[in-house]
Scaffold this motif. Structure first.
Motif, mmCIF file in Angstrom:
data_model
loop_
_atom_site.group_PDB
_atom_site.id
_atom_site.type_symbol
_atom_site.label_atom_id
_atom_site.label_comp_id
_atom_site.label_asym_id
_atom_site.label_seq_id
_atom_site.Cartn_x
_atom_site.Cartn_y
_atom_site.Cartn_z
ATOM 1 N N LEU A 194 -2.772 -6.718 -15.961
ATOM 2 C CA LEU A 194 -3.878 -6.892 -15.029
ATOM 3 C C LEU A 194 -5.161 -7.590 -15.440
ATOM 4 O O LEU A 194 -5.753 -8.490 -14.726
ATOM 5 N N GLU A 195 -5.504 -6.960 -16.549
ATOM 6 C CA GLU A 195 -6.553 -7.489 -17.216
ATOM 7 C C GLU A 195 -6.340 -9.254 -17.658
ATOM 8 O O GLU A 195 -7.469 -9.879 -17.296
ATOM 9 N N GLU A 196 -5.193 -9.389 -17.974
ATOM 10 C CA GLU A 196 -5.220 -10.907 -18.321
ATOM 11 C C GLU A 196 -4.644 -11.844 -16.978
ATOM 12 O O GLU A 196 -5.117 -13.152 -17.226
ATOM 13 N N ALA A 223 -6.570 0.574 -10.162
ATOM 14 C CA ALA A 223 -6.807 -0.755 -10.385
ATOM 15 C C ALA A 223 -5.849 -1.577 -9.389
ATOM 16 O O ALA A 223 -6.182 -2.634 -8.926
ATOM 17 N N LEU A 224 -4.408 -1.215 -9.338
ATOM 18 C CA LEU A 224 -3.606 -1.782 -8.366
ATOM 19 C C LEU A 224 -3.984 -1.803 -7.081
ATOM 20 O O LEU A 224 -3.612 -2.715 -6.207
ATOM 21 N N GLY A 225 -4.596 -0.574 -6.641
ATOM 22 C CA GLY A 225 -5.128 -0.420 -5.206
ATOM 23 C C GLY A 225 -6.341 -1.284 -4.979
ATOM 24 O O GLY A 225 -6.290 -1.853 -3.859
ATOM 25 N N ARG A 226 -7.114 -1.426 -5.963
ATOM 26 C CA ARG A 226 -8.335 -2.252 -5.636
ATOM 27 C C ARG A 226 -7.926 -3.926 -5.562
ATOM 28 O O ARG A 226 -8.566 -4.633 -4.888
ATOM 29 N N MET A 227 -6.969 -4.272 -6.223
ATOM 30 C CA MET A 227 -6.546 -5.683 -6.355
ATOM 31 C C MET A 227 -5.171 -5.954 -5.301
ATOM 32 O O MET A 227 -4.889 -6.984 -5.636
ATOM 33 N N LEU A 228 -5.090 -5.048 -4.416
ATOM 34 C CA LEU A 228 -3.745 -5.446 -3.594
ATOM 35 C C LEU A 228 -3.652 -6.773 -2.811
ATOM 36 O O LEU A 228 -4.461 -7.262 -2.230
ATOM 37 N N ASP A 279 0.886 -1.212 -0.095
ATOM 38 C CA ASP A 279 0.003 0.209 -0.004
ATOM 39 C C ASP A 279 0.861 1.324 -0.052
ATOM 40 O O ASP A 279 0.593 2.356 -1.037
ATOM 41 N N ARG A 280 1.953 1.278 0.952
ATOM 42 C CA ARG A 280 2.895 2.490 0.915
ATOM 43 C C ARG A 280 3.697 2.683 -0.516
ATOM 44 O O ARG A 280 3.718 3.613 -1.013
ATOM 45 N N TRP A 337 -0.262 -9.444 -10.480
ATOM 46 C CA TRP A 337 -0.206 -7.901 -10.105
ATOM 47 C C TRP A 337 1.193 -7.366 -9.737
ATOM 48 O O TRP A 337 1.160 -6.198 -10.038
ATOM 49 N N TYR A 338 2.024 -8.069 -9.205
ATOM 50 C CA TYR A 338 3.625 -7.752 -9.060
ATOM 51 C C TYR A 338 3.928 -7.279 -10.400
ATOM 52 O O TYR A 338 4.712 -6.291 -10.427
ATOM 53 N N THR A 339 3.733 -8.143 -11.439
ATOM 54 C CA THR A 339 4.157 -7.717 -12.686
ATOM 55 C C THR A 339 3.640 -6.252 -13.114
ATOM 56 O O THR A 339 4.173 -5.579 -13.855
ATOM 57 N N ALA A 340 2.492 -6.316 -12.893
ATOM 58 C CA ALA A 340 1.774 -4.960 -13.430
ATOM 59 C C ALA A 340 2.225 -3.899 -12.747
ATOM 60 O O ALA A 340 2.316 -2.789 -13.018
ATOM 61 N N PHE A 341 2.386 -4.075 -11.381
ATOM 62 C CA PHE A 341 2.985 -3.044 -10.230
ATOM 63 C C PHE A 341 4.253 -2.583 -11.031
ATOM 64 O O PHE A 341 4.549 -1.336 -11.183
ATOM 65 N N ALA A 342 5.205 -3.425 -11.778
ATOM 66 C CA ALA A 342 6.531 -3.015 -12.072
ATOM 67 C C ALA A 342 6.319 -2.254 -13.169
ATOM 68 O O ALA A 342 7.248 -1.172 -13.375
#
Length: 340
Positions: A337-339, A191-196, A164-165, A289-294
């Motif tokens: 994220l979608e995939e 979207a990243l925040g919603r799917m944490l 979150d931080r 998720w982690y890849t999308a965050f990257a």
């Protein structure tokens, strides 16, 4: 300035500091050169004609808060130096900005090659390329297996609420460099925040782990892991997501930022993730998720560099095309994220 006196490096003041803090280390006049390739902190090779060292300092001009923390980088390599994780030997940290105009640190020069492009990696051939990339995974497993408390790094970060931080931090970094419209970037952040996801047990994380940030020796072993300024205690899967992101071929000709993933013999993302999971014992079910965050994080970093370029505060070549890459990274993040 001459090539031996690059911007941001006052060799006379550096020599004086080393003589005072490490008497006998330097045995002759210093020369220095900027090591090209970095897009964030400035890295210089310095020599007295006999020995060589490396100086790391923040970029000239615009600096995003916490993004160029020399103390953090120096502390973690000092802790990791005695372990199985290969890092250069630290020499000293200087936080007196009167010396070079910014905090900096000095470490030993380590021989080796950073492979920044698929073309460079292709010269090794498919077999050696494969072994080098698998070694990258294995070294990451070693890093994540290190005991932070045993290394004196128990207070190195705040693992609780880490993801979150991180999202909030990179959102603020983006806001600090906003100078144009970037379609989709706020959607990706939300979207990243919603799917944490829920984080596993915290470890030391590198924060920018990729082949570009290690030095390969002639035997294709990793001689050193570099660029620790984003390291902390937190979710190890952020490193894994970044490694996965850098293992996706971008297919962007003449790009100033590229991956090595299209080199012949480079293992695909699935194989790298399976190897990490098998050797670390960690669950990678949320790795998309982690890849999308990257992808998001790199988009923000590139936008910050683009912003410094627009202000005329970058040193080196290739910065004029950085801004064109940011929308590409945003789109990859949304698609991942979608995939997932």
């Amino acid at each position: 300035m001459s090539p031996d006196h690059p911007p941001g490096l006052d060799l006379d003041r550096l020599h004086g500091l080393l003589d005072a803090e490490r008497p006998g280390l330097v045995t002759g006049p210093l020369t220095g050169r900027l090591i090209e390739g970095g897009r964030s902190n400035l890295t210089y090779a310095v020599s007295d004609g006999t020995a060589r060292w490396v100086v790391r300092r923040p970029p000239l001009g615009h600096v995003l808060a916490t993004a160029h923390d020399m103390r953090r980088e120096h502390r973690v390599i000092s802790a990791l130096h005695p372990t199985a994780v290969p890092v250069p030997r630290p020499i000293l940290l200087c936080e007196d900005e009167s010396v070079l105009g910014a905090p900096f640190y000095v470490m030993d020069f380590v021989e080796g090659t950073p492979y920044r492009t698929a073309e460079q990696l292709a010269a090794l051939g498919p077999g050696r390329t494969r072994e080098a990339v698998l070694a990258l995974v294995d070294t990451l497993v070693e890093l994540h297996a290190a005991d932070p408390a045993g290394l004196g790094l128990a207070g190195f970060g705040r693992p609780e609420g880490f993801l979150d931080r991180q999202l909030r931090r990179w959102g603020k970094q983006l806001d600090a460099s906003r100078s144009r419209e970037l379609p989709g970037v706020d959607e990706l952040h939300a979207a990243l925040g919603r799917m944490l996801p829920a984080s596993p047990q915290p470890t030391v994380v590198h924060g920018d782990y990729r082949l570009d940030n290690v030095l390969l020796g002639d035997d294709d072993r990793i001689n050193a892991v570099l660029d620790w300024e984003m390291s902390t205690l937190g979710d190890p899967l952020t490193d894994v997501g970044l490694l996965a992101m850098y293992s996706v071929p971008l297919a962007l000709p003449d790009s100033p930022v590229s991956t090595t993933a299209s080199a012949p013999g480079h293992p695909d993302v699935t194989e790298l993730l399976e190897r990490y999971a098998a050797r670390s014992g960690r669950d990678l079910s949320a790795v998309s998720w982690y890849t999308a965050f990257a992808w998001f994080k790199l988009a923000v970093i590139l936008e910050g560099i683009h912003y410094r370029y627009t202000l005329g505060r970058t040193v080196g070549a290739g910065f004029d095309r950085i801004g064109d890459l940011v929308p590409v990274f945003i789109e990859h993040g949304l698609t991942t994220l979608e995939e997932g």
